[in-house]
Design a protein around this motif. Structure first.
Motif, PDB file in Angstrom:
ATOM      1  N   ALA A  43      12.782  28.549  31.781  1.00  0.00           N
ATOM      2  CA  ALA A  43      12.882  27.823  30.651  1.00  0.00           C
ATOM      3  C   ALA A  43      13.995  26.699  30.970  1.00  0.00           C
ATOM      4  N   ARG A  44      13.894  25.280  30.891  1.00  0.00           N
ATOM      5  CA  ARG A  44      15.153  24.438  31.103  1.00  0.00           C
ATOM      6  C   ARG A  44      15.140  23.621  29.855  1.00  0.00           C
ATOM      7  N   LEU A  45      16.777  23.429  29.595  1.00  0.00           N
ATOM      8  CA  LEU A  45      17.104  22.621  28.810  1.00  0.00           C
ATOM      9  C   LEU A  45      16.727  21.105  29.204  1.00  0.00           C
ATOM     10  N   SER A  46      16.549  20.242  28.362  1.00  0.00           N
ATOM     11  CA  SER A  46      16.350  18.702  28.483  1.00  0.00           C
ATOM     12  C   SER A  46      17.589  18.060  28.747  1.00  0.00           C
ATOM     13  N   PRO A  47      17.651  17.404  30.033  1.00  0.00           N
ATOM     14  CA  PRO A  47      18.969  16.679  30.220  1.00  0.00           C
ATOM     15  C   PRO A  47      19.226  15.264  29.427  1.00  0.00           C
ATOM     16  N   THR A  48      19.393  15.566  28.291  1.00  0.00           N
ATOM     17  CA  THR A  48      19.746  14.062  27.499  1.00  0.00           C
ATOM     18  C   THR A  48      21.063  14.381  26.807  1.00  0.00           C
ATOM     19  N   SER A  49      21.763  13.520  26.546  1.00  0.00           N
ATOM     20  CA  SER A  49      23.138  13.644  25.694  1.00  0.00           C
ATOM     21  C   SER A  49      22.982  13.208  24.097  1.00  0.00           C
ATOM     22  N   THR A  50      21.624  12.988  23.842  1.00  0.00           N
ATOM     23  CA  THR A  50      21.573  12.689  22.362  1.00  0.00           C
ATOM     24  C   THR A  50      20.745  13.862  21.813  1.00  0.00           C
ATOM     25  N   VAL A  51      19.571  14.038  22.233  1.00  0.00           N
ATOM     26  CA  VAL A  51      18.761  15.048  21.507  1.00  0.00           C
ATOM     27  C   VAL A  51      18.842  16.326  22.361  1.00  0.00           C
ATOM     28  N   ARG A  52      18.969  17.547  21.608  1.00  0.00           N
ATOM     29  CA  ARG A  52      19.542  18.678  22.488  1.00  0.00           C
ATOM     30  C   ARG A  52      18.462  19.860  22.391  1.00  0.00           C
ATOM     31  N   GLY A  53      17.572  19.896  23.286  1.00  0.00           N
ATOM     32  CA  GLY A  53      16.392  21.143  23.189  1.00  0.00           C
ATOM     33  C   GLY A  53      15.733  21.244  24.430  1.00  0.00           C
ATOM     34  N   TRP A  54      14.640  22.036  24.544  1.00  0.00           N
ATOM     35  CA  TRP A  54      13.987  22.592  25.901  1.00  0.00           C
ATOM     36  C   TRP A  54      13.133  21.494  26.378  1.00  0.00           C
ATOM     37  N   GLU A  55      13.119  21.636  27.591  1.00  0.00           N
ATOM     38  CA  GLU A  55      12.146  20.479  28.309  1.00  0.00           C
ATOM     39  C   GLU A  55      10.884  21.281  28.523  1.00  0.00           C
ATOM     40  N   THR A  56      11.137  22.571  29.143  1.00  0.00           N
ATOM     41  CA  THR A  56      10.150  23.434  29.424  1.00  0.00           C
ATOM     42  C   THR A  56      10.216  24.816  28.788  1.00  0.00           C
ATOM     43  N   MET A  57       9.627  25.464  28.333  1.00  0.00           N
ATOM     44  CA  MET A  57       9.929  26.878  27.878  1.00  0.00           C
ATOM     45  C   MET A  57       8.663  27.799  28.025  1.00  0.00           C
ATOM     46  N   PRO A  58       8.513  28.700  28.979  1.00  0.00           N
ATOM     47  CA  PRO A  58       7.171  29.350  29.200  1.00  0.00           C
ATOM     48  C   PRO A  58       7.380  30.473  28.408  1.00  0.00           C
ATOM     49  N   ILE A  59       6.383  30.935  27.729  1.00  0.00           N
ATOM     50  CA  ILE A  59       6.418  32.327  26.867  1.00  0.00           C
ATOM     51  C   ILE A  59       5.283  32.973  27.312  1.00  0.00           C
ATOM     52  N   PHE A  60       5.720  34.431  27.211  1.00  0.00           N
ATOM     53  CA  PHE A  60       4.585  35.558  27.438  1.00  0.00           C
ATOM     54  C   PHE A  60       4.317  35.968  25.883  1.00  0.00           C
ATOM     55  N   THR A  61       2.819  35.803  25.753  1.00  0.00           N
ATOM     56  CA  THR A  61       2.461  35.960  24.425  1.00  0.00           C
ATOM     57  C   THR A  61       1.518  37.503  24.397  1.00  0.00           C
ATOM     58  N   GLY A  62       1.681  38.032  25.686  1.00  0.00           N
ATOM     59  CA  GLY A  62       0.832  39.444  25.638  1.00  0.00           C
ATOM     60  C   GLY A  62      -0.470  39.158  26.152  1.00  0.00           C
ATOM     61  N   SER A  63      -1.346  39.526  25.202  1.00  0.00           N
ATOM     62  CA  SER A  63      -2.858  39.426  25.915  1.00  0.00           C
ATOM     63  C   SER A  63      -3.568  38.267  24.826  1.00  0.00           C
ATOM     64  N   ALA A  64      -4.901  38.474  25.233  1.00  0.00           N
ATOM     65  CA  ALA A  64      -5.779  37.653  24.472  1.00  0.00           C
ATOM     66  C   ALA A  64      -5.413  37.856  23.099  1.00  0.00           C
ATOM     67  N   SER A  65      -5.100  36.694  22.422  1.00  0.00           N
ATOM     68  CA  SER A  65      -4.874  36.771  20.844  1.00  0.00           C
ATOM     69  C   SER A  65      -6.058  36.615  20.147  1.00  0.00           C
ATOM     70  N   ARG A  66      -5.907  37.019  18.936  1.00  0.00           N
ATOM     71  CA  ARG A  66      -6.998  36.950  17.900  1.00  0.00           C
ATOM     72  C   ARG A  66      -7.296  35.452  17.566  1.00  0.00           C
ATOM     73  N   PRO A  67      -8.492  35.230  17.175  1.00  0.00           N
ATOM     74  CA  PRO A  67      -8.877  33.875  16.721  1.00  0.00           C
ATOM     75  C   PRO A  67      -8.193  33.751  15.413  1.00  0.00           C
ATOM     76  N   ALA A  68      -7.775  32.559  15.008  1.00  0.00           N
ATOM     77  CA  ALA A  68      -7.086  32.276  13.939  1.00  0.00           C
ATOM     78  C   ALA A  68      -7.362  32.957  12.549  1.00  0.00           C
ATOM     79  N   ALA A  69      -8.726  32.823  12.536  1.00  0.00           N
ATOM     80  CA  ALA A  69      -9.183  33.459  11.065  1.00  0.00           C
ATOM     81  C   ALA A  69      -8.906  35.090  10.958  1.00  0.00           C
ATOM     82  N   SER A  70      -9.058  35.619  11.936  1.00  0.00           N
ATOM     83  CA  SER A  70      -8.750  37.312  12.163  1.00  0.00           C
ATOM     84  C   SER A  70      -7.287  37.491  11.940  1.00  0.00           C
ATOM     85  N   ALA A  71      -6.263  36.614  12.478  1.00  0.00           N
ATOM     86  CA  ALA A  71      -5.222  36.769  13.009  1.00  0.00           C
ATOM     87  C   ALA A  71      -4.598  36.558  11.423  1.00  0.00           C
ATOM     88  N   ALA A  72      -4.905  35.434  10.703  1.00  0.00           N
ATOM     89  CA  ALA A  72      -4.483  35.343   9.464  1.00  0.00           C
ATOM     90  C   ALA A  72      -4.727  36.695   8.556  1.00  0.00           C
TER      91      ALA A  72
END
Ligand code: HEM
Length: 517
Positions: A379-408
């Protein structure tokens, strides 16, 4: 009446050592130097909530007319009309009133269904992957599409507009941003505006062209082409990068507070207060600057006319005088207004839209992926002097997620307790320092005690001290290849996926994910 007393604490908005985690410095500023002076970059700063709020509300003493960014004010640059963020009344009032007519809460809230669809289009193709980049694959797309559609920018150009806006804010790491006039003139939007003039549509650009208003001289007129260009440019910039950063902070802060994330997944009505708390805790715009128009005295020290004053909402939002235990993230805290959208006449025009986008983005994410871990190594913070935040943020989500309806359905309290059992074989992938390492975990549980074995790297060994408490699983694996080491796994189970951390002796901790075979 200048008082350049040297403060013991040091702050500037450029140094990566500070901007990576500015909060310890902000705390010191509030306690030790509530009026701070930085000699190197020649600016003053206030950091306590009351001072930031009061100052942002005092437009006569603190002017935006020379810019609202330290290096821009210092450059002495002049701006074309319509860059309302860098304007003072009466011109600012006129431009702002015009925009406010277009950015009504009613119009913004009507976008909700469309934002849900855009989020689904981004996330659904990722639902079978073990991870993705929260910014590149998600956060960078939705805000640009929403503001692009509102403005009437053709979809095929959204990516290039976003890249141009992002590029205009980039700095060399640790250095102030260079002033470039073309960042403000709306260069690049001419084609759309000329086309829209001939092909009016139901969008903000058309309305900007047609709107009649009384200007600062009392004449009723329409906006000039130059004004439309700069206003479209401001909106495309302001409505894009900040919201992308909010989505990145949502990913990071909730990954670091899994118990609060679980509360949200189980009760989606907590999302609005969660977004407010994320905005307070990690504001994408942590500071803004103003030109000081008259001599001021604060904390017994003088700030001379002609200085630059930095206001630090990033610090004010954590001021214990205002927010109990301000450095603590707590979505259940009593709601109190924060300063993440500024304050006073320049307060963010897009805040209804930004909040809506933040809420929908979180809902769409957590419905599909109730757990995730941030891959900080990449993950990398964005190089700006005004807005502070992430330029890239890889995440691990585990496995195949559920479709939205069943997740609800699964997000309802108690739903996870269904017929699912952890017993069986899991493919466990550790994101180690040399890349992903896969192992096979075969387990069974009885009254909270978990037994079984783990194999990988050509060896298999029984797991030790296995425990299951609710959906919290932990176990130890003693390995001898590639070296002798005790691996302590702790994970959270959500249906057929687990995410967690493995402590690998002296090597430190690494994230891992597991998928049930
Ligand atoms: C999380 C997202 C956002 C954050 C944190 C944010 C933050 C801010 C802040 C702090 C200011 C005040 C700057 C100052 O006082 O110098 C501001 C102004 C502004 N924002 Fe936002 N903003 C966000 C999203 C948006 C969106 C989506 C839009 C587009 C519709 C937008 C449009 C504007 C405009 C036009 C101004 C200038 C207002 C003026 O000068 O009167 N912002 N924003």
């Amino acid at each position: 009446m200048s008082t350049q007393t040297v403060d013991a604490v040091y702050y500037d908005p450029y140094k990566p050592e500070i901007t990576t985690d500015p909060y310890p410095v902000f705390r010191r500023l509030r306690e030790e130097a509530p009026l701070y002076y930085n000699e190197e970059f020649d600016f003053y700063a206030v950091s306590r909530f009351d001072d930031v709020e009061r100052g942002l509300n005092d437009r006569e003493t603190y002017s935006s007319g020379r810019g609202a960014i330290l290096e821009i004010i210092k450059s002495g640059a002049e701006f074309p009309p319509g860059v309302l963020i860098f304007e003072d009344p009466p011109v600012h009032t006129m431009h702002r009133n015009l925009l406010q007519r277009l950015f009504t809460p009613k119009r913004m809230n009507a976008l909700e269904a469309r934002i849900h669809r855009i989020c689904a289009q981004c996330l659904d193709p990722l639902s079978r992957s073990a991870g993705f980049d929260l910014i590149e694959d998600y956060g960078a797309h939705m805000p640009m599409r929403v503001i692009g559609e509102l403005l009437g920018i053709p979809e095929q150009d959204h990516g290039s507009v976003r890249d141009r806006v992002d590029q205009s804010l980039r700095t060399e790491v640790g250095k102030p941003m260079a002033f470039n006039e073309s960042n403000y003139t709306g260069e690049g939007f001419e084609e759309y505006i000329d086309w829209r003039a001939k092909h009016p549509a139901d969008d903000v650009m058309t309305e900007l062209m047609n709107a009649e208003f009384k200007d600062e001289t009392g004449i009723t007129r329409k906006l000039t082409r130059e004004e439309i260009l700069t206003m479209v440019n401001v909106l495309a910039g302001a409505g894009n990068e900040t919201t992308t950063r909010l989505i990145g902070w949502t990913g990071k802060v909730l990954a670091e507070h899994p118990e609060q994330r679980r509360m949200i997944a189980e009760d989606l009505s907590l999302i609005p207060q969660a977004i407010e708390e994320i905005l307070r805790f990690e504001p994408p715009a942590p500071h803004m600057a103003r030109y000081v128009t008259r001599d001021v005295e604060l904390y017994g020290r003088g700030v001379p006319k002609g200085s630059v004053m930095m206001f630090l909402p990033g610090s004010a939002n954590r001021d214990d005088r205002r927010f109990t235990d301000g450095d603590r993230f707590d979505i259940r805290r009593e709601p109190r207004p924060h300063l993440s959208f500024g304050y006073g006449i320049h307060a963010c025009i897009g805040r209804v839209l930004a909040r809506l986008e933040g809420r929908v983005a979180l809902e769409a994410l957590i419905r599909r992926f109730p757990n995730w871990e941030v891959d900080y190594g990449n993950a990398r913070l964005s190089p700006t002097s005004t807005v502070r935040g992430w330029e890239t943020m890889p995440i691990f989500t585990g496995s195949a997620s559920r479709p939205a309806a069943s997740a609800a359905a699964a997000a309802q309290p108690g739903a996870a307790a269904g017929p699912f059992t952890i017993d069986g074989t899991w493919k466990v992938t550790v994101k180690g320092p040399t890349g992903p390492q896969s192992t096979t975990l075969t387990i069974a549980h009885d009254k909270g005690v978990v037994t079984g074995s783990q194999s990988g790297q050509g060896e298999s060994s029984p797991i030790l001290d296995g425990k299951l408490d609710g959906n919290q699983l932990s176990w130890i694996n003693q390995i001898s290849k590639p070296m002798k080491m005790k691996l302590t796994f702790t994970a959270e189970i959500e249906n057929n996926a687990m995410t967690g951390k493995v402590k690998a002796g002296f090597m430190g901790s690494f994230p891992f994910t597991g998928v049930k075979d």
